[in-house]
Design a protein around this motif. Structure first.
Motif, PDB file in Angstrom:
ATOM      1  N   LEU A 119       0.768  -1.157  -0.034  1.00 20.32           N
ATOM      2  CA  LEU A 119      -0.048  -0.065   0.134  1.00 20.32           C
ATOM      3  C   LEU A 119       0.773   1.276  -0.117  1.00 20.32           C
ATOM      4  N   PHE A 120       1.983   1.267   0.653  1.00 20.64           N
ATOM      5  CA  PHE A 120       3.157   2.383   0.573  1.00 20.64           C
ATOM      6  C   PHE A 120       3.280   2.381  -0.965  1.00 20.64           C
ATOM      7  N   GLU A 121       3.673   1.398  -1.560  1.00 20.67           N
ATOM      8  CA  GLU A 121       4.009   1.615  -2.973  1.00 20.67           C
ATOM      9  C   GLU A 121       3.124   2.095  -3.883  1.00 20.67           C
ATOM     10  N   GLN A 122       1.914   1.697  -3.423  1.00 18.45           N
ATOM     11  CA  GLN A 122       0.901   2.269  -4.365  1.00 18.45           C
ATOM     12  C   GLN A 122       0.583   3.740  -4.094  1.00 18.45           C
ATOM     13  N   ALA A 123       0.850   4.209  -2.860  1.00 13.57           N
ATOM     14  CA  ALA A 123       0.741   5.555  -2.549  1.00 13.57           C
ATOM     15  C   ALA A 123       1.858   6.069  -3.267  1.00 13.57           C
ATOM     16  N   ALA A 124       3.251   5.597  -3.135  1.00 12.88           N
ATOM     17  CA  ALA A 124       4.493   6.415  -3.806  1.00 12.88           C
ATOM     18  C   ALA A 124       4.230   6.486  -5.435  1.00 12.88           C
ATOM     19  N   ALA A 125       3.341   5.448  -6.061  1.00 12.15           N
ATOM     20  CA  ALA A 125       3.318   5.497  -7.448  1.00 12.15           C
ATOM     21  C   ALA A 125       2.366   6.485  -7.954  1.00 12.15           C
ATOM     22  N   GLN A 126       1.554   6.907  -7.113  1.00 12.72           N
ATOM     23  CA  GLN A 126       0.547   7.837  -7.215  1.00 12.72           C
ATOM     24  C   GLN A 126       1.079   9.232  -6.858  1.00 12.72           C
TER      25      GLN A 126
END
Ligand SMILES: [Mg+2]
Ligand SMILES: [Zn+2]
Length: 199
Positions: A119-126
């Motif tokens: 979920l951190f990675e998804q946030a950092a992608a956005q």
């Protein structure tokens, strides 16, 4: 300035990751789930706390394990409807969440169920400006503290209702950089520390 009072809180904080159940809304008893807006009971001071973060220019990102979707108890669309209603409530208080990220999976099936970092990675992608060094994680359970620790993110532990805490709460308290009885108190302390360290 290295200040022990900062307790690992980044002086250049930009992003506050928030767990949902038990931080923003009342946690259901173990084995029960928030299936609709009717069972989403916003905790006292939460809209005010989020408004303070917004006014301080911090990004507010909710990261939530919703295994109930995998169990067929509610759908991803139900969760979106809950978050949309919550956002509407926040807006009435001059507050908003910048993004919600949800793990809909059962245990052991993905990289996004906290404490795993997906979920951190998804946030950092956005939001490409998100880094671990400029983030904190606020949560009410061991997986939240482990999520932060594994990523190297400072962790704030919320103990809303110690009587309802799971047996893992003691470990969670130990992993946390700081502990508070509510999101509002956590946010006030966080903003105090940020202004101290940037002064
Ligand atoms: Mg929680
Ligand atoms: Zn997942």
């Amino acid at each position: 300035m290295t200040n022990s009072a900062s307790q690992g809180i980044p002086p250049n904080l930009t992003t506050v990751f928030l767990d949902r159940d038990g931080v923003l809304n009342e946690k259901m008893p173990e084995g029960s789930y928030v299936t609709s807006w009717d069972s989403f009971y916003v905790l006292p001071g939460v809209p005010e706390a989020i408004a303070l973060l917004n006014r301080a220019g911090l990004r507010v990102v909710v990261v939530s394990n919703q295994r109930g979707i995998a169990l067929g108890l509610y759908t991803a669309a139900d969760v979106e409807a809950i978050h949309s209603a919550f956002q509407t409530l926040l807006n009435r208080h001059g507050a908003h969440v910048d993004a919600f990220f949800v793990c809909p999976h059962d245990r052991g099936q993905c990289n996004c169920r906290k404490p795993l970092p997906g979920l951190f990675e998804q946030a950092a992608a956005q939001f490409p400006s998100i880094t671990t060094a400029t983030s904190v994680m606020i949560g009410d359970s061991l997986v939240d503290m482990e999520f932060g620790r594994r990523l190297g993110i400072a962790t704030l532990f919320i103990e809303v209702d110690p009587e309802r805490q799971s047996p893992t709460a003691a470990s969670a308290r130990q992993l946390a950089n700081l502990r508070f009885p509510s999101l509002l108190e956590a946010v006030k302390a966080l903003l105090d520390r940020c202004s101290e360290t940037s002064a």
